[in-house]
Each structure stands twice: as C-alpha cells, then as structure tokens.
Design an enzyme around this catalytic site. Structure first.
Site, mmCIF file in Angstrom:
data_model
loop_
_atom_site.group_PDB
_atom_site.id
_atom_site.type_symbol
_atom_site.label_atom_id
_atom_site.label_comp_id
_atom_site.label_asym_id
_atom_site.label_seq_id
_atom_site.Cartn_x
_atom_site.Cartn_y
_atom_site.Cartn_z
ATOM 1 N N THR A 177 23.364 -59.183 32.143
ATOM 2 C CA THR A 177 23.187 -60.500 31.547
ATOM 3 C C THR A 177 21.908 -60.510 30.730
ATOM 4 O O THR A 177 20.887 -59.954 31.154
ATOM 5 C CB THR A 177 23.141 -61.597 32.625
ATOM 6 O OG1 THR A 177 22.938 -62.869 31.998
ATOM 7 C CG2 THR A 177 22.039 -61.356 33.634
ATOM 8 N N GLU A 324 26.161 -64.858 37.266
ATOM 9 C CA GLU A 324 25.852 -64.619 38.675
ATOM 10 C C GLU A 324 26.830 -65.289 39.639
ATOM 11 O O GLU A 324 26.685 -65.147 40.857
ATOM 12 C CB GLU A 324 24.428 -65.103 38.982
ATOM 13 C CG GLU A 324 23.333 -64.338 38.269
ATOM 14 C CD GLU A 324 23.050 -64.832 36.856
ATOM 15 O OE1 GLU A 324 22.063 -64.364 36.250
ATOM 16 O OE2 GLU A 324 23.823 -65.677 36.339
ATOM 17 N N LYS A 435 10.480 -83.101 27.018
ATOM 18 C CA LYS A 435 9.654 -84.161 27.597
ATOM 19 C C LYS A 435 8.911 -84.873 26.485
ATOM 20 O O LYS A 435 7.999 -84.314 25.866
ATOM 21 C CB LYS A 435 8.681 -83.583 28.631
ATOM 22 C CG LYS A 435 8.067 -84.655 29.528
ATOM 23 C CD LYS A 435 7.328 -84.024 30.699
ATOM 24 C CE LYS A 435 6.885 -85.086 31.704
ATOM 25 N NZ LYS A 435 6.208 -84.488 32.874
ATOM 26 N N TRP A 440 11.952 -87.642 30.083
ATOM 27 C CA TRP A 440 12.861 -86.545 29.791
ATOM 28 C C TRP A 440 13.952 -86.982 28.816
ATOM 29 O O TRP A 440 14.536 -88.046 28.956
ATOM 30 C CB TRP A 440 13.524 -86.037 31.071
ATOM 31 C CG TRP A 440 12.577 -85.425 32.057
ATOM 32 C CD1 TRP A 440 12.247 -85.896 33.289
ATOM 33 C CD2 TRP A 440 11.832 -84.218 31.898
ATOM 34 N NE1 TRP A 440 11.347 -85.066 33.911
ATOM 35 C CE2 TRP A 440 11.071 -84.021 33.074
ATOM 36 C CE3 TRP A 440 11.721 -83.284 30.867
ATOM 37 C CZ2 TRP A 440 10.224 -82.943 33.256
ATOM 38 C CZ3 TRP A 440 10.870 -82.195 31.053
ATOM 39 C CH2 TRP A 440 10.136 -82.042 32.235
#
Length: 538
Positions: A177, A324, A435, A440
């Site tokens: 990956t 994963e 941010k 956020w």
C-alpha cells in the site's frame, strides 16, 4: 475427526460440482470453462514444483486483469507459496523496493511491462527466475533474461496436482500500500482470513431482495486492478458462486462497453473516476447500461455521479474498506426493494454513504480516548474496526503494525459518523480535515456539495495555510466551460450551509480551476500531491 482447514482450495468445490461448464473469459481472446481454468490452476502449481519452488516462497505477478491472474490468485497460495501482486502504477524504484522487500523469488511478467523490469533488473537480488506472459504475440527483444513463456511453461504439466492440506494461517498473499509518507508498506493475508472475507462479503452482497446484490445468474467483470487488494476480494466471491467471469485486460472505454454489451456483464466495481469515464463513453455511443450493478469504492461516491448513473439505469452503490481490511467493511445497500422504497433524496444519501457493516464486522466511532460515540448521525470520531480477516500488521514493520492496532482495534485514520439505521458516513481523513478559525470543515462534504454544480466534472478540496484563519479550504475544480457558471458555485455553497450540510466556515473556501486533479496509482484523488502543488495559493 480430520480437520478441515479454511484454505483457498476449498472455494473450488462448489463451482466444480455445480457449474463446471460456466465460462471465464479474457477480453475477446480467450473463453474457458471453470473445469479448464481449474486444470490450469493445477498445471501452474505443477510448474512451480517442477522448477523447485517451495512452500513459503514468494511468487510475484505483473499482469493486466486476466484469466491468468485469476489462476495465480488460486494456484500460488494453494501450492503453499505466497502470491505477491505488483502495483504496476508505482515508479520503477518503488516496484524494485516492493519486490525485494517481499522476498520474491519468481516473477510472472506480462510482456507489456518488460521495459520497466529492464531498468531495475540488476537491483532485483532475490528473483531467481522470470516467466514472461504474452497475449499470443511474438515476444519482444529484451535484455531481461527469462526462462519460459507462461503458456509453454504450463503446457506439459499435469492438470491433477495434489494440493495438500496445511495450516490455514499460512500466508497466502502480500501486496504493498502506498501511504502518504515513507516507503510502501507490505500488507499480508492468510488463507483463513481470505476465506472468511469471501464468505462474509459474499453473504452481504447476496442478502438484498432485489437491488445492490450479487447472485448466481450475474456476470462479473472487475474494473479495479487485480493487483489492488485482491480486486476487492470479488474474484474469490465470484468463483465460489460459480458465476460467469469476464476479465478485460488493459482498460479501454470502447472495449469495456463492448464486453458489457456482448457478454451481458451485470456486476462490476470501480473508483468514481472510472465510472464517470464509462458513463461518458456510454452516452457518446448510445450504449444501454440498464441492469449493470456497480460497487463504488476507493473514494466517496459523489451524489451528482450517482444521480447520473441511476438515471442511465446503473444500480450503483458505495462500499468502504482499506488495503488493511481485505478490503470490504461496509456496503451501502438499501433496506427496501428499490430506490423508490424511500424518499429519493434519502435513498441517494444512503447509496452514497459508506454503508452498513457486513457480517462479522464490528465498527466503532471513537474519540481520542477510544471512547465509543453514539450512533446518532451527529457524533463524529475516528472509525475503528475488528473482524476476523483484518491485516494483523505490516510486513517487517513492527512500529507501523503497533500503530495500526493501537488499543486492540484497527485504526482506519478516517473520520465519520454512524446514523441510527447503521449507515456509516465518512466525513474526512484525519490528515485531510480542515481547521478554520478553530472549527472543523469536512473536505468531503464540501466536495459533495460542489459536485452538484452544473459543469463541475471533478472537484477536490484541500486545506491551505491562512494568516487570519489558520487554514482555509481550497476547492480545485475541473469544469466544462460550455456550461459552467461560477456564481452557481457560490450559490451552491450558500444553500448547503443554509441546509446544514456543510459548516458555515466553508464560506471561506477559495476556488481555483485546474486542468486535472492528481490521482494515486489506484485512481484516488492524491491530496498529498495537491497540497504540495497548491500550498502557496494566496
């Protein structure tokens, strides 16, 4: 009682008994039955044995999506060796690193990729033998020494190889990956993990009554490279079900549409950019796509793209997972029998969400202290997971492995919420969330809003430094100038904020038109590259 280990060879029992004459097709060149493909799986294992390769050896494959790759998916692990799928989109230096790091001893190499190996052959210290794959054409002149051509290598071998039982925890596959930093990381899976993923994902796909489902009468064609997370595990599921399989080789829009039309393909999976390419080609050629089901992953399914696909008769829905996680964790299947089972906007939101957990998957949204957050559609946190097939770590990388499984759960590095109906909605990556003035802003939510603007072909949102606000969003837009209207972008942002779909701080978004948006080797938007390219935007 004799033990019955969960080995990949067990996936062949049902199709050979129930559908031995079912077809497996490669482009418009090769048509084989399941029985013939299984015979070739036996021959490939016999070829490994004849050349002295042993259980535990690593066999690397570089090929286009093909019946040969499917043979490798089975024969190499069934022999007791480890299949290493090489990402052909990596740089030559990265390919050399992954081959060496995995310990590959044998390379099965399609002739198209000989020029890549020519540049790195001297660096491949562990490769003892190269077998070249060709599509019925003369082999090119090359400085790379290879022992045999794949078909001749198999031709004189027995098709009744004796596949022995062994420990189901034996390593079956490894691939690499490409993270945002450092060298590629090796992700590996055992036979047990892959069989369990096949069973759970196959059960989830078969569960719905009508739409967003895979069944025995489907015709399957992968549109995710087979080097990438076992093509999302779908070839294993398709083989277990004994359904017709079509492998397209190198992707080309005209050929893909031809195969969909002539082979009556009904089920595929791909990233959003490839779906967009196929829809555009289908419109240009007046190809009817009704009856085609497509699972979208790799990145979020934009509402605008889903709406276009559904209008063209494509039953598209999202899925979610990581390299994963083998990879499927969730699927965005509706609970009703059709899109009309609920309000259209609600149904569109559902199929574009990450979906609901498939069997045996435990999903949690947690805060920084690992405290679970409620499934109220509002409380956000990192997505962590447990399931019996998740990767236990990275090959020869204990530090990254420990970080992956901190506190007993696999950490996805994704931020999301789970609504009361169990649908996971991903709001951002930990490293991509922006941010602004201490608040956020989700880049994914802004991207989804902007994708609805007429003339916006592609959009990516990143955070860039700002002296006053600390950081602010930058929206990169690929547009069709003939219909794009810049004031419509600002109006869409205003409406989305009014409706509570995005943070009010998204009003500080800057906009920039670009010719193209950088992608990773598997078609995802590469925000690492975009940040490097646009970090100095004023």
């Amino acid at each position: 009682m004799t033990a019955y280990p969960l080995l990949l060879k067990q996936l062949w029992h049902t199709p050979l008994a129930n559908a031995p004459q079912q077809e497996i097709i490669y482009r418009d060149q090769v048509r084989l039955s399941y029985r013939q493909v299984y015979a070739r799986v036996n021959q490939l294992a016999a070829a490994l044995a004849a050349d002295g390769f042993e259980q535990g050896d690593v066999v690397a494959v570089i090929d286009h999506d093909s019946h040969r790759y499917l043979e490798c998916y089975f024969a190499i692990p069934m022999y007791g060796a480890t299949l290493m799928t090489v990402n052909t989109k990596l740089t030559p230096a990265q390919i050399a690193y992954t081959l060496n790091h995995s310990g590959a001893a044998l390379l099965l190499l399609h002739a198209d990729f000989i020029p890549v190996i020519e540049t790195i052959r001297a660096e491949l210290s562990g490769i003892r033998k190269i077998v070249v794959i060709a599509d019925g054409t003369a082999l090119p002149q090359t400085a790379v020494h290879f022992e045999r051509e794949y078909e001749s290598w198999l031709a004189d071998k027995t098709d009744t190889f004796d596949f022995a039982d062994f420990d189901e925890n034996t390593r079956a596959t490894v691939f690499y990956t490409t993270g945002t930093t450092g060298a590629p990381k090796g992700v590996y899976y055992s036979h047990r993990q892959l069989v369990l993923h096949t069973l759970a994902a196959g059960m989830a796909l078969a569960a719905p009554a009508a739409h967003q489902r895979l069944h025995a009468e489907d015709v399957y064609m992968p549109l995710t490279p087979m080097f990438h997370v076992h093509a999302w595990g779908m070839p294993y599921i398709a083989t277990l079900l004994g359904i017709k399989q079509v492998y397209p080789g190198r992707y080309a829009p005209d050929l893909l549409l031809k195969l969909i039309r002539e082979e009556k393909v009904t089920c595929s999976h791909c990233v959003p950019t490839l779906l967009k390419m196929i829809l555009t080609a289908a419109q240009a050629s007046a190809t009817d796509l009704h009856g085609w089901k497509v699972v979208i992953g790799g990145s979020a399914l934009p509402h605008a793209l889903a709406r276009q696909a559904l209008a063209m008769g494509v039953d598209c829905f999202a899925g979610y997972g990581l390299s994963e996680t083998a990879p499927i964790l969730t699927l965005a299947q509706l609970t009703g029998n059709s899109l009309q089972a609920s309000a259209p906007d609600d149904a569109l939101t559902a199929v574009c969400s990450a979906g609901r957990a498939i069997p045996l998957v435990e999903l949690r949204i947690v805060d920084k202290t690992m405290r679970p957050q409620p499934h109220d559609g509002q409380s956000s946190g990192e997505i962590v997971a447990r399931a019996p097939w998740l990767a236990q770590g990275y090959l020869a990388n204990p530090e990254a492995s420990a970080a992956l499984w901190q506190d007993g759960y696999l950490h996805t590095q994704d931020i999301g919420v789970i609504d009361p109906d169990g649908y996971l909605h991903i709001t951002d990556r930990l490293k991509d969330i922006i941010k602004v003035a201490g608040e956020w802003v989700s880049s994914l939510e802004v991207e989804n809003a902007l994708s609805l603007v007429a003339g916006v072909k592609e959009v990516a949102v990143i955070g860039v430094p700002d002296k006053r606000w600390g950081e602010r969003p930058l929206a990169l837009l690929v547009v069709d100038q003939s219909i794009f209207n810049e004031p419509a972008v600002h109006e869409q942002m205003r409406l989305s904020i009014e409706r509570g779909l995005i943070s009010k701080h998204a009003l500080l978004t800057k906009f920039k038109q670009v010719d193209a948006i950088a992608k990773t080797s598997v078609g995802k938007v590469d925000k690492k590259v975009l940040r490097a390219e646009h970090m100095s935007v004023d």
